[in-house]
Design a protein around this motif. Structure first.
Motif, short mmCIF file in Angstrom:
data_model
loop_
_atom_site.label_atom_id
_atom_site.label_comp_id
_atom_site.label_asym_id
_atom_site.label_seq_id
_atom_site.Cartn_x
_atom_site.Cartn_y
_atom_site.Cartn_z
N TYR A 768 21.89 32.22 -28.19
CA TYR A 768 23.41 31.89 -28.29
C TYR A 768 24.35 32.04 -26.96
CZ TYR A 768 22.61 31.53 -33.37
OH TYR A 768 22.37 31.25 -34.62
N LEU A 769 23.74 32.76 -26.25
CA LEU A 769 24.41 32.97 -24.83
C LEU A 769 24.01 31.79 -23.95
CD1 LEU A 769 25.77 34.48 -22.49
CD2 LEU A 769 23.99 35.96 -22.30
N GLY A 770 22.77 31.30 -24.16
CA GLY A 770 22.18 30.06 -23.35
C GLY A 770 22.94 28.83 -24.02
N GLU A 771 23.30 28.86 -25.50
CA GLU A 771 24.09 27.85 -25.86
C GLU A 771 25.53 27.82 -25.59
OE1 GLU A 771 23.93 24.28 -28.21
OE2 GLU A 771 22.40 25.52 -27.54
N SER A 772 26.00 29.04 -25.37
CA SER A 772 27.54 28.96 -24.98
C SER A 772 27.52 28.57 -23.53
CB SER A 772 27.97 30.36 -25.00
OG SER A 772 27.89 30.83 -26.38
N ASN A 773 26.78 28.92 -22.74
CA ASN A 773 26.53 28.26 -21.37
C ASN A 773 26.48 26.94 -21.18
OD1 ASN A 773 27.19 30.61 -19.27
ND2 ASN A 773 25.23 31.47 -20.37
N ALA A 782 22.50 29.01 -18.53
CA ALA A 782 22.06 28.39 -20.00
C ALA A 782 20.47 28.45 -19.89
CB ALA A 782 22.46 27.10 -20.45
N ARG A 783 19.84 27.87 -18.97
CA ARG A 783 18.35 27.78 -18.75
C ARG A 783 17.76 29.03 -18.66
NH1 ARG A 783 15.55 24.52 -13.64
NH2 ARG A 783 13.40 24.45 -14.55
N GLU A 784 18.56 30.18 -17.83
CA GLU A 784 17.90 31.57 -17.89
C GLU A 784 17.66 32.24 -19.15
OE1 GLU A 784 19.47 35.69 -16.09
OE2 GLU A 784 20.24 33.56 -15.00
N HIS A 785 18.60 31.83 -19.86
CA HIS A 785 18.66 32.62 -21.29
C HIS A 785 17.83 31.76 -22.34
CE1 HIS A 785 21.43 35.73 -20.06
NE2 HIS A 785 22.38 34.61 -19.60
N PHE A 786 17.69 30.62 -22.19
CA PHE A 786 16.63 29.93 -23.06
C PHE A 786 15.37 30.23 -22.61
CE2 PHE A 786 20.28 26.36 -23.51
CZ PHE A 786 20.50 26.68 -24.76
N ASN A 787 15.13 30.37 -21.46
CA ASN A 787 13.68 30.85 -20.93
C ASN A 787 13.48 32.06 -21.26
OD1 ASN A 787 13.10 28.41 -19.52
ND2 ASN A 787 13.80 28.73 -17.51
N ALA A 788 14.39 33.16 -21.52
CA ALA A 788 14.19 34.39 -21.86
C ALA A 788 13.82 34.36 -23.27
CB ALA A 788 15.53 35.24 -21.76
N VAL A 789 14.01 33.45 -24.20
CA VAL A 789 13.73 33.56 -25.64
C VAL A 789 12.26 32.95 -25.52
CG1 VAL A 789 14.08 32.08 -27.69
CG2 VAL A 789 16.10 32.66 -26.41
N LEU A 790 12.06 32.14 -24.73
CA LEU A 790 10.68 31.61 -24.77
C LEU A 790 9.56 32.37 -23.91
CD1 LEU A 790 11.35 27.95 -23.05
CD2 LEU A 790 10.90 28.39 -25.71
N ASN A 795 9.19 32.22 -32.12
CA ASN A 795 10.12 32.85 -33.18
C ASN A 795 11.12 31.69 -33.74
OD1 ASN A 795 12.60 32.77 -31.55
ND2 ASN A 795 11.36 34.21 -30.39
N ASP A 796 11.93 31.84 -34.46
CA ASP A 796 12.91 30.78 -35.06
C ASP A 796 13.89 29.99 -34.05
OD1 ASP A 796 11.85 31.47 -37.51
OD2 ASP A 796 13.46 32.70 -38.23
N PHE A 797 14.08 30.91 -32.78
CA PHE A 797 14.90 30.35 -31.70
C PHE A 797 14.28 29.47 -30.59
CE2 PHE A 797 17.30 33.62 -33.98
CZ PHE A 797 18.56 32.92 -34.29
N SER A 798 12.62 29.76 -30.86
CA SER A 798 12.03 29.24 -29.35
C SER A 798 12.05 27.80 -29.42
CB SER A 798 10.56 29.52 -29.90
OG SER A 798 10.23 31.12 -29.97
N GLU A 799 11.83 27.14 -30.59
CA GLU A 799 11.90 25.58 -30.67
C GLU A 799 13.07 24.91 -29.95
OE1 GLU A 799 10.83 21.65 -33.27
OE2 GLU A 799 9.99 23.48 -33.72
N SER A 800 14.62 25.58 -30.76
CA SER A 800 15.58 25.29 -30.12
C SER A 800 15.96 25.43 -28.48
CB SER A 800 16.88 25.68 -31.08
OG SER A 800 16.65 25.20 -32.09
N SER A 801 15.46 26.69 -28.14
CA SER A 801 15.60 27.04 -26.87
C SER A 801 14.96 26.29 -25.94
CB SER A 801 15.03 28.46 -26.80
OG SER A 801 15.97 29.41 -27.20
N ALA A 802 13.50 25.72 -26.21
CA ALA A 802 12.51 24.89 -25.54
C ALA A 802 13.11 23.70 -25.22
CB ALA A 802 11.21 24.85 -26.08
N ARG A 803 13.78 23.12 -26.61
CA ARG A 803 14.53 21.53 -26.32
C ARG A 803 15.67 21.78 -25.24
NH1 ARG A 803 12.44 18.61 -30.11
NH2 ARG A 803 11.47 19.57 -31.99
#
Length: 1006
Positions: A768-773, A782-790, A795-803
């Protein structure tokens, strides 16, 4: 005695040694300058004699005569010797006369500046009358050539009155010239009349006299003189200029037909022509209706940035209109509109340019010019037309709100206004509908219906009012509006282009739903039947109608009837059969026919090829077994979803259900194992909280609280005491995110991760921090936090983060990272519905990272898939064409671009149109390329890169066709208006080249 020897005084002139100065003087008077110089030389060198007292004047005379002799003989050291003699001589008679001789020496060598000094020093005291006249004229002439006209004029004035003298005629000539240049025409005329018939001046002066009469306003006398001089056998030096003068006289008398041949003669016989004269020549052609000749001459004035240039471009535009060349007319009016010297002309040119741009499909240019007109001329008489025209253009790029704002101020509401108002209010209503503003949308659909000029827009507005009424639960109105849509005139094919959803079958469908909601099932059944008939050729729609009818009955809990409808769908074998099968299984359960339900769901789960609903069926089987308290079979069913199913979306919830089943079997150890897997293997799952709570209760019940603390410690989770605090930190960010306060959410989630970097909500917080950014356009953060999820297990947030990470990588021009992320998505994505987006991402990132072979393969995969959307297919074809271009297969690429050019995907179609024109030009098909470039400009409004690129391409074509005027007009417009720095630079370079080419071909003076 002898008398003593005495020295007697004698007359110096009789002394033998003084004969040389006198002899030199006499020889000089006789013009024997060389012999005079020899005599003077002997006089200078003669030693003093004791027989007489030497006379100093003899030496002065000798030096003077020698200096004069050298000057007259043009000896090499003459000027230096004369200057030395002047410095050594005291006698003013000699110094003044020697200065006069030295001045004449320089005068004869055209060294006028040097001569002035010595003429001034010579004076007139020691000159005779003829010499005085010569001195004044020659000094005046030196002043004249040295641009000291104020000093020259009085001297020429003196000479002009000395009749019979050497310089009498010349004095009148130069005095007349000076008066002529000072506009003192009467004085000039008096001097010129004296010399006009003199052989030396009759080739020049009569022309000046004719000009003077012209300047004095006596055009008839000037014309008479010019005609006489032109027809004279003895040609004037100004023969060409006489034709021009005659043309000017006639032009000012508005005798354009008589003026024309004089202008033509002058133009043909001169190397260069002034812009004013060229304008007058062009204007003669214009007034005589000789549009082609006028066009050629006015075009040459396109570089004149002044009032004359502006008027020329306005008249040029009119010439082009007269000959039906509206494209060139537009360009001419555009050049006129860019010049501010004549405001009314500029204003008129602006509206003409806008009209012609609109007619020709140059929508971006028409928009720009109407905006400039309204800004620069807020009280223009063309305001209403400009606002209506601008509104019509704005709606082409869906800028309906801006268009409405302009239309509100229009006073003169003509047919064009009503048409634009109808389309604008309709388009704005559609926009509001998409935003969820149903009430506003309905209001503007009603306004659109208030001016029903275009039947197709009227029908479409009724359709959407029906849709809105249904969603607003005004079911009776929904039926009425939908019926109006069906019964109104207007080509339904055009209606469907305006709004693809506005079809007869959809209208009947809407009426059917409305009838269902009103409890009128008989009417509803009839409307659905009508919908099927209207869509008889659309098997997918017919099938969808059957499903919708069955679903509607299902939602009314009429399970038996719904079961029959679903069975019909299953029997049809349509693409909805799998869904109908699954729904049938649900209904069997609701009818307490669980064994039948399980049998059907097992059939779905084991079908070959695998059913889209296989995982759903397995999960529903397990849940049904749980409901039947068959916990061991349920555990077995869940185990397949946990360990073997390709779709991992059911894993976390299946583990939770498995844990619960083991609890029911009093097998706490296996229950704990299941719950622990949720906590440790699925840190982002929504079920994690429930799993922790279940574990806490199980450990407490089994008197193992230490185990629970150990689990929290191993998983780096907060203790029970700090869990509430952590939840509060996380909830702060969550509340701001839900409210759409992205900056506040960003700060709150950052604060949470600072305190709990490995907290139970850490993965969610990173997402959600990535999404806010991302919403704040802070893409790097944003990319930094999506990569942290990856970086964590999928998990449930991996696919959305990867996209998101992949999209950002492409945005940041990091195609390499994007490609790797899309590969990760392809491997792990559980949803088939998302495969198109993944393959599109793979295709684009492969292409932009230089993997053209892979990009081509992904394009083929998308094209072959029956589920790829229309947009996806268009994009796949675009990248296919790009790959073909890169591999030098332009002809194959061209065929694909031609398919894309007519598509509904705006930017792709715009790019395709540009490449069609470019390829045709590269193939040397200039006419076809020109037509294609114009088509690109007309249809690609709003896509600046491709429109401007097409203009540049069109300019290149025009240059090759030698149409430099239109090429220059296009390039000047690009340079002035494009915001693309690269394209502006290219246009500037080409514009400079065109101007050089024009200059080489033009007779126009610089």
């Amino acid at each position: 005695m002898r008398a003593p020897y005495a020295y007697a005084q004698v007359n110096a002139s009789q002394a033998p040694h003084n004969k040389y100065p006198s002899l030199s003087d006499e020889q000089q008077h006789q013009g024997h300058y060389a012999v005079s110089g020899l005599s003077a030389s002997k006089g200078v060198k003669t030693d003093d004699r004791k027989v007489a007292q030497p006379d100093p004047s003899d030496a002065d005379k000798a030096r003077f005569n020698m200096a004069v002799a050298k000057l007259k003989a043009d000896a090499g050291d003459a000027p230096a010797y004369a200057v030395k003699t002047l410095s050594e001589t005291v006698n003013p008679a000699y110094t003044q006369r020697l200065s006069y001789t030295l001045a004449q020496y320089y005068f004869q060598k055209d060294k006028y500046a040097a001569a002035i000094k010595y003429y001034e020093e010579a004076g007139v005291a020691n000159l005779d009358n003829d010499e005085v006249g010569d001195q004044k004229f020659e000094l005046a002439y030196c002043y004249f050539n040295n641009k000291q006209l104020d000093k020259a004029k009085p001297l020429f004035a003196y000479i002009k009155d000395l009749k019979g003298t050497k310089y009498y005629m010349a004095g009148n000539y130069y005095y007349g010239l000076l008066c002529y240049n000072e506009n003192k025409y009467d004085e000039a005329l008096r001097s010129f009349d004296i010399i006009k018939d003199e052989k030396e001046y009759r080739a020049y002066v009569p022309y000046y006299i004719a000009e003077i009469y012209y300047f004095k306003g006596n055009r008839a006398r000037a014309l008479s003189l010019t005609d006489t001089l032109i027809s004279s056998k003895e040609k004037s030096f100004y023969h060409n200029e006489l034709h021009l003068l005659a043309a000017q006289c006639l032009f000012e008398e508005q005798e354009y037909a008589r003026a024309r041949p004089y202008f033509e003669y002058y133009y043909e016989h001169t190397k260069k022509i002034g812009k004013e004269d060229l304008y007058k020549m062009a204007y003669c052609y214009y007034r005589l209706g000789e549009w082609k000749n006028a066009t050629e001459k006015f075009k040459m004035l396109s570089n004149a940035h002044d009032s004359l240039g502006q008027t020329s471009m306005y008249l040029l535009g009119d010439c082009y209109l007269k000959t039906g060349n509206r494209v060139s007319a537009r360009n001419a009016f555009g050049l006129c509109a860019d010049m501010p010297y004549n405001k009314p002309q500029q204003e008129a040119a602006m509206i003409l340019y806008a009209r012609l741009s609109y007619e020709n499909g140059n929508n971006d240019e028409a928009l720009r010019m109407t905006n400039t007109l309204l800004t620069n001329f807020p009280n223009s008489k063309f305001t209403d037309e400009a606002k209506t025209l601008r509104s019509d253009l704005l709606i082409k790029t869906s800028q309906y709100e801006d268009a409405l704002r302009l239309l509100q101020d229009v006073q003169a509401k003509d047919e064009h206004y009503n048409m634009v108002y109808q389309k604008t209010t309709y388009g704005y209503a559609v926009q509001q509908f998409r935003k969820g503003e149903a009430a506003v949308a309905d209001e503007y659909f009603a306004k659109s219906l208030s001016t029903p000029v275009i039947p197709e827009y009227e029908r479409a507005a009724y359709f959407w009012r029906g849709e809105l009424a249904y969603h607003d639960k005004r079911y009776s109105d929904a039926i009425t509006y939908s019926q109006n849509f069906i019964s109104r005139i207007g080509d339904i094919r055009i209606v469907e282009k305006i709004s693809p959803q506005a079809t007869v079958q959809h209208a009947y469908l809407n009426m059917g739903y409305s009838a269902l909601e009103m409890g009128n099932y008989v009417a509803a059944q009839d409307y659905f039947a009508q919908a099927r008939l209207a869509a008889s050729g659309d098997t997918k729609f017919v099938a969808a109608t059957n499903v919708l009818e069955a679903d509607a009955v299902f939602l009314q809990k009429n399970y038996t009837k719904a079961l029959g409808l679903y069975e019909k769908i299953i029997a049809s074998g349509s693409t909805d059969a799998e869904y109908a099968q699954f729904q049938k299984g649900i209904i069997l359960g609701l009818l307490n026919r669980n064994q039948e339900k399980l049998a059907l769901l097992q059939q779905i789960a084991r079908s070959k090829p695998p059913s889209t609903y296989a995982a759903n069926a397995r999960y529903e089987i397990a849940v049904t077994q749980m409901d039947m308290e068959s916990y061991k079979p349920a555990i077995s069913s869940f185990r397949y979803l946990i360990d073997s199913a390709a779709d991992k979306s059911f894993v976390a919830r299946s583990l939770m259900k498995t844990g619960f089943a083991y609890q029911q079997l009093n097998d706490n150890a296996n229950a704990i194992a299941a719950y622990r897997r949720v906590v440790t293997e699925h840190p982002g799952a929504e079920e994690r909280f429930a799993a922790l709570e279940a574990l806490k209760n199980l450990y407490v019940q089994s008197n193992q609280p230490g185990k629970y603390a150990e689990l929290l410690n191993e998983s780096d989770l907060p203790s029970g005491d700090s869990g509430a605090v952590e939840s509060a930190y996380y909830a702060a960010g969550e509340s701001q995110f839900i409210a759409g306060k992205w900056e506040e959410a960003r700060r709150a989630y950052t604060d949470y991760l600072k305190h709990y970097p490995n907290g139970i909500n850490a993965i969610k917080a990173h997402y959600y921090l990535g999404e806010s950014n991302y919403r704040l356009k802070k893409f790097a953060e944003a990319r930094e936090h999506f990569n942290a999820v990856l970086a964590t297990p999928w998990n449930d947030f991996s696919e959305s983060s990867a996209r998101r990470a992949a999209v950002i990588a492409m945005e940041l021009k990091d195609a390499e990272s994007a490609y790797k992320t899309y590969l990760l998505l392809r491997t792990n994505s559980a949803e088939n519905s998302q495969s198109e987006a993944i393959y599109r991402g793979l295709m684009k990132s492969a292409y932009h990272s230089g993997r053209h072979t892979e990009a081509n393969a992904y394009s083929d995969t998308l094209t072959a898939s029956p589920t790829t959307s229309a947009d996806g297919l268009a994009e796949a074809k675009l990248y296919k064409a790009r790959c073909l271009q890169v591999t030098d297969k332009a002809a194959e690429a061209l065929e694909i671009y031609k398919q894309l050019a007519t598509g509904k995907t705006g930017e792709i179609a715009a790019e395709a149109r540009y490449h069609i024109a470019l390829t045709l030009k590269q193939q040397g098909k200039l006419k076809e390329a020109e037509d294609a470039a114009n088509e690109s400009i007309r249809l690609s409004s709003g896509y600046e890169t491709w429109v401007t690129g097409s203009y540049l391409l069109l300019a290149d074509i025009l240059i090759e066709e030698k149409d430099l005027f239109n090429a220059k007009a296009l390039l000047q417009s690009i340079v002035k208006n494009t915001k693309n720095a690269e394209l502006k630079k290219e246009a500037t370079r080409k514009l400079d080249e065109v101007k050089k080419m024009e200059k080489q071909q033009s007779k126009l003076e610089d």
